[in-house]
Design an enzyme around this catalytic site. Sequence first.
Site, PDB file in Angstrom:
ATOM      1  N   SER A 152     -46.546 -32.459  33.028  1.00  0.00           N
ATOM      2  CA  SER A 152     -45.462 -31.658  33.602  1.00  0.00           C
ATOM      3  C   SER A 152     -44.306 -32.594  33.928  1.00  0.00           C
ATOM      4  O   SER A 152     -44.497 -33.821  34.031  1.00  0.00           O
ATOM      5  CB  SER A 152     -45.942 -30.954  34.876  1.00  0.00           C
ATOM      6  OG  SER A 152     -44.851 -30.410  35.601  1.00  0.00           O
ATOM      7  N   TYR A 182     -50.745 -30.918  43.016  1.00  0.00           N
ATOM      8  CA  TYR A 182     -50.255 -30.693  41.652  1.00  0.00           C
ATOM      9  C   TYR A 182     -49.502 -31.910  41.103  1.00  0.00           C
ATOM     10  O   TYR A 182     -49.830 -32.413  40.019  1.00  0.00           O
ATOM     11  CB  TYR A 182     -49.356 -29.459  41.611  1.00  0.00           C
ATOM     12  CG  TYR A 182     -48.918 -29.102  40.211  1.00  0.00           C
ATOM     13  CD1 TYR A 182     -49.779 -28.429  39.341  1.00  0.00           C
ATOM     14  CD2 TYR A 182     -47.655 -29.446  39.742  1.00  0.00           C
ATOM     15  CE1 TYR A 182     -49.390 -28.108  38.045  1.00  0.00           C
ATOM     16  CE2 TYR A 182     -47.254 -29.128  38.456  1.00  0.00           C
ATOM     17  CZ  TYR A 182     -48.126 -28.460  37.616  1.00  0.00           C
ATOM     18  OH  TYR A 182     -47.732 -28.155  36.331  1.00  0.00           O
TER      19      TYR A 182
END
Length: 372
Positions: A219, A231
Amino acid sequence: MGPAQPGGEGALWGEVPGIWISVQRFAVASLHPPGAAAGFLILAPTAPSLCDPLTMWLSVVALVGLYYLLRWYWERQVVSHLQDKYVFITGCDSGFGNLLARQLDLRGLRVLAACLTEEGAQQLRGQTSDRLETVILDVTKTDSISAATQWVKERVGDRGLWGLVNNAGISMPTAPNEWLTRRDFMKILDVNLLGLLEVTLSLPSLVRKARGRMVNVSSVMGRLSLFGGGYCISKYGVEAFSDSLRRELSYFGVKVAMIEPGYFNTDVTNPEKISRATQEAWDRLSPEVKELYGEKFLASVKKSSEKLKSACCNNLYLVTNCMEHALTACHPRTRYSPGWDAKLLYIPMSYMPTLLVDTMIYWSSPRPIKAL
């Protein structure tokens, strides 16, 4: 020096790149003694000089254009016999994994799709050809990974596994770090990082046999940590693991690529789920911490989550096309950053000075009520 030119008695011509120089000897009685020779230079520009700004910029544009033309040609070379190649994809219940499985199936590849639920697997099989096969996989459980690995071995046989796509991932709970517990962090790390590690380490011999590809979904948050929780940590870990893995497996003809998407409209960015997880984290906080942040801060965070949907891109093909290229191109890239927000905002920010990035995030984020 060149030969004397006709009509120019005593004239000598010499050539300097881009400039003709004419040397005419004559006597200057007022400045030199009688019989002394003097001379002067006549400069006459002809062809444009390389130092001319317009020429320089045209050369730069031409070189950049040539670079992109060569790169386009280099990257459009496709691997042969794709219909004989097996690709194993995790996280195919929805989102990128589900779309990629259907996309590769249409391309003629033999897709082995791992889903978390039987419902997701059944739905996927109903949308694809008989070539596609599914298996139930929970990447947080070693037994499930072992069973899926054996299932893959039985199907690929001596041909090996051409592609492994580590796509499974979650993003909740996401909140300020102080609001979360160790279990909250581990819930994300178990799927996004540790699960990815274990799946990858169970299949390298099969990928090495086919001299294939490994594609790890990271990401832009693996480049730039914009919020708390597990995350961003997990995606930084995916980046580090992929870098070392790429160098190690390059000796055996295996190529490793990373996908670094910006914000896309998937289950990972679901506003309702993010808002609900934030509220659950808030409800567990001690009165002291709640007093520091204040209800207004919580409302601002939840409001930002609600706005996320409109900021997310709905064209998931931007991501799956990158995945497909990494699997089918003769010369895949090391990193793909699909999404204009990734290309124009988050990736450039990751190269900016830390002080500048911190200031940008500071002024665009909600402030705790007791902030200094």
